[in-house]
Design an enzyme around this catalytic site. Structure first.
Site, PDB file in Angstrom:
ATOM      1  N   SER A 184       0.798  -1.223   0.000  1.00 42.17           N
ATOM      2  CA  SER A 184       0.000   0.000   0.000  1.00 42.17           C
ATOM      3  C   SER A 184       0.831   1.274   0.000  1.00 42.17           C
ATOM      4  O   SER A 184       0.337   2.328  -0.394  1.00 42.17           O
ATOM      5  CB  SER A 184      -0.944  -0.003   1.193  1.00 42.17           C
ATOM      6  OG  SER A 184      -0.209  -0.101   2.384  1.00 42.17           O
ATOM      7  N   HIS A 212      -5.580  -3.934  -1.272  1.00 42.53           N
ATOM      8  CA  HIS A 212      -5.522  -2.880  -2.289  1.00 42.53           C
ATOM      9  C   HIS A 212      -5.682  -3.416  -3.713  1.00 42.53           C
ATOM     10  O   HIS A 212      -5.596  -2.648  -4.671  1.00 42.53           O
ATOM     11  CB  HIS A 212      -4.212  -2.083  -2.170  1.00 42.53           C
ATOM     12  CG  HIS A 212      -4.227  -1.152  -1.001  1.00 42.53           C
ATOM     13  ND1 HIS A 212      -4.682   0.149  -1.074  1.00 42.53           N
ATOM     14  CD2 HIS A 212      -3.882  -1.346   0.294  1.00 42.53           C
ATOM     15  CE1 HIS A 212      -4.592   0.721   0.113  1.00 42.53           C
ATOM     16  NE2 HIS A 212      -4.107  -0.165   0.961  1.00 42.53           N
ATOM     17  N   LYS A 243     -12.086  -0.424   1.016  1.00 39.77           N
ATOM     18  CA  LYS A 243     -11.347   0.423   0.076  1.00 39.77           C
ATOM     19  C   LYS A 243     -12.149   0.529  -1.224  1.00 39.77           C
ATOM     20  O   LYS A 243     -13.078   1.327  -1.290  1.00 39.77           O
ATOM     21  CB  LYS A 243      -9.938  -0.134  -0.111  1.00 39.77           C
ATOM     22  CG  LYS A 243      -9.185  -0.220   1.235  1.00 39.77           C
ATOM     23  CD  LYS A 243      -7.758  -0.612   1.088  1.00 39.77           C
ATOM     24  CE  LYS A 243      -7.114  -1.000   2.400  1.00 39.77           C
ATOM     25  NZ  LYS A 243      -7.090   0.051   3.436  1.00 39.77           N
TER      26      LYS A 243
HETATM   27  C1  LIG Z   1      -2.708  -4.859   3.185  1.00 39.81           C
HETATM   28  C2  LIG Z   1      -3.788  -4.376   4.083  1.00 39.81           C
HETATM   29  N1  LIG Z   1      -4.430  -5.260   4.855  1.00 39.81           N
HETATM   30  C3  LIG Z   1      -5.423  -4.883   5.686  1.00 39.81           C
HETATM   31  C4  LIG Z   1      -5.811  -3.568   5.772  1.00 39.81           C
HETATM   32  C5  LIG Z   1      -6.889  -3.184   6.722  1.00 39.81           C
HETATM   33  O1  LIG Z   1      -8.116  -3.137   6.059  1.00 39.81           O
HETATM   34  P1  LIG Z   1      -9.367  -2.503   6.801  1.00 39.81           P
HETATM   35  O2  LIG Z   1      -9.291  -1.029   6.661  1.00 39.81           O
HETATM   36  O3  LIG Z   1     -10.545  -3.105   6.121  1.00 39.81           O
HETATM   37  O4  LIG Z   1      -9.270  -2.935   8.231  1.00 39.81           O
HETATM   38  C6  LIG Z   1      -5.179  -2.615   4.985  1.00 39.81           C
HETATM   39  C7  LIG Z   1      -5.576  -1.206   5.083  1.00 39.81           C
HETATM   40  O5  LIG Z   1      -4.829  -0.289   5.122  1.00 39.81           O
HETATM   41  C8  LIG Z   1      -4.147  -3.021   4.116  1.00 39.81           C
HETATM   42  O6  LIG Z   1      -3.512  -2.141   3.337  1.00 39.81           O
END
Ligand SMILES: Cc1ncc(COP(=O)(O)O)c(C=O)c1O
Length: 395
Positions: A184, A212, A243
């Site tokens: 990300s 992502h 997202k």
């Molecule tokens: C790779 C990854 N996993 C998990 C998450 C967390 O997702 P959520 O916002 O649905 O908790 C993110 C969010 O930034 C992420 O980039």
């Protein structure tokens, strides 16, 4: 001012240190829907911060679906699903997501973060080992810690190092490889085809966190497994509904027995209430929108291409992203914060990101492209980036 209690006085000192180092999170307050433009402090700004890749966060069909579901089912799920029962809506969403992603089964969680915390400790424990990309997301790191498995980090996206680490760590029970799908902070994509090849060679469980990539990669946004044509060969696919789907929630897709096991042993499933009714209904409508047409996904990629090419022409260093995430590399955190502040003053909302989210000295302004942006939005943003870049001596 009341004096701070001795036992917690260190907290204020730490906060002051963060401010002095330019690492303090200043959270902006938004008085409008999350969209191409947002209202902050009474001003309308171009929004290049949100993970709202497809512009679904304020899409009329999503809003209507959530409102209709509230009329039919109310809001809350009442308790955890194993205790209070599960609403048919949640099952419908899970079945639709499994079909959309061409997986055998799917389970939803309250967030992508919760999905990682649920899954990793349910699959591996004290006697086991996890091979984890060194740049994996915090929720994977925390899931690994909770599992108590030994964690062996391999160099970012480096398959030779992964194989070397596996060879050097033979004595464990269960073994699992975990990688982000899209990283990300840099926007690069994990070589999932190669990870699967290594995993198959050594007979190791594979897990990819496609937060992502969900709604972004693959045909019509079906995710990284679809992008690489690896259906049925990745054991566990984590995703988020927070997202591109524009709502909030997490998912795990994979073989039926794995998903069934998470219903029995995933702690955030067993000990925390489910997604709310409007969230679930909104996500169902997001699946409908993505299934109907690839228009939004196509527009997202087209916008990202125009923006990235424009930034390269202006002379910015935008790293090596292969996705709509564009990191504008600035180096030290105070410069990134100053850059973000100047963008804000000129009408663009794009956040500075510094340590510990990215390594020291690699601070950046991270630009998130969206299908919600018009071509005029992108042109205006590029103009402002150019002005601020020249003013601060970055280009
Ligand atoms: C790779 C990854 N996993 C998990 C998450 C967390 O997702 P959520 O916002 O649905 O908790 C993110 C969010 O930034 C992420 O980039």
């Amino acid at each position: 001012m009341t004096p701070l209690p001795q036992k917690t006085a260190w907290i204020q000192k730490e906060i002051d240190a963060l401010k002095a180092a330019g690492l303090y999170n200043h959270i902006r307050i938004i008085d409008s829907p999350m969209d191409a433009r947002v209202t902050i402090d009474g001003r309308s700004l171009l929004n290049f911060c949100a993970n709202n890749y497809l512009g679904l966060a304020n899409h009329p069909r999503i809003r209507a679906a959530a409102q209709k579901a509230i009329d039919e089912y109310g809001i809350g799920p009442g308790a955890v699903r194993t205790i209070a029962g599960t609403m048919s809506l949640h099952i419908e969403l899970e079945n639709r997501l499994a079909a959309f992603k061409k997986a055998e089964a799917c389970i939803s969680f309250q967030s992508g973060f919760a999905a990682n915390l649920a899954t990793i400790p349910a699959i591996v424990g004290r006697d086991d080992v996890i091979f984890s990309d060194e740049l994996n997301h915090a929720s994977i790191i925390d899931g690994c810690r909770l599992s108590r498995a030994r964690v062996v980090r391999y160099a970012h996206n480096d398959m030779d190092d992964l194989a070397r680490q596996i060879e050097a760590t033979p004595e464990y029970g269960r073994r699992m490889i975990i990688s982000d799908g899209v990283f990300s902070m840099d926007g690069d994509i994990a070589p999932l085809d190669k990870i699967v090849a290594v995993a198959e060679k050594y007979d190791i469980i594979t897990m990819v966190d496609d937060a992502h990539g969900e709604g972004v990669l693959g045909t019509g946004g079906r995710g990284i497994v679809d992008h690489f044509g690896l259906h049925g060969r990745v054991d566990i696919e984590i995703g988020t509904l927070s997202k591109a789907f524009g709502v909030v929630g997490g998912l795990v897709a994979g073989r039926a027995e794995i998903i069934e096991w998470l219903r029995q042993r995933g702690r955030p499933f067993l000990f925390s209430s489910a997604m709310t009714v409007p969230d679930v209904a909104a996500c169902l409508e997001a699946v409908n929108i993505l299934s109907d047409s690839t228009e939004l996904v196509d527009r997202l990629w087209n916008n990202a291409k125009i923006f990235s090419e424009g930034m390269a022409q202006l002379g910015f260093d935008t790293g090596h992203s292969a996705t709509p995430i564009v990191p504008v590399m600035l180096g030290e955190a105070p410069l990134a914060q100053q850059f973000s502040r100047r963008l804000f003053e000129e009408g663009v909302f794009a956040m500075a990101i510094g340590f510990p989210t990215v390594p020291q000295g690699k601070a950046r302004v991270r630009v998130m492209n969206s299908a919600a942006h018009s071509s005029t939005d992108i042109e205006q943003a590029l103009e402002i980036f150019g002005e601020v870049g020249r003013e601060l001596g970055v280009v």
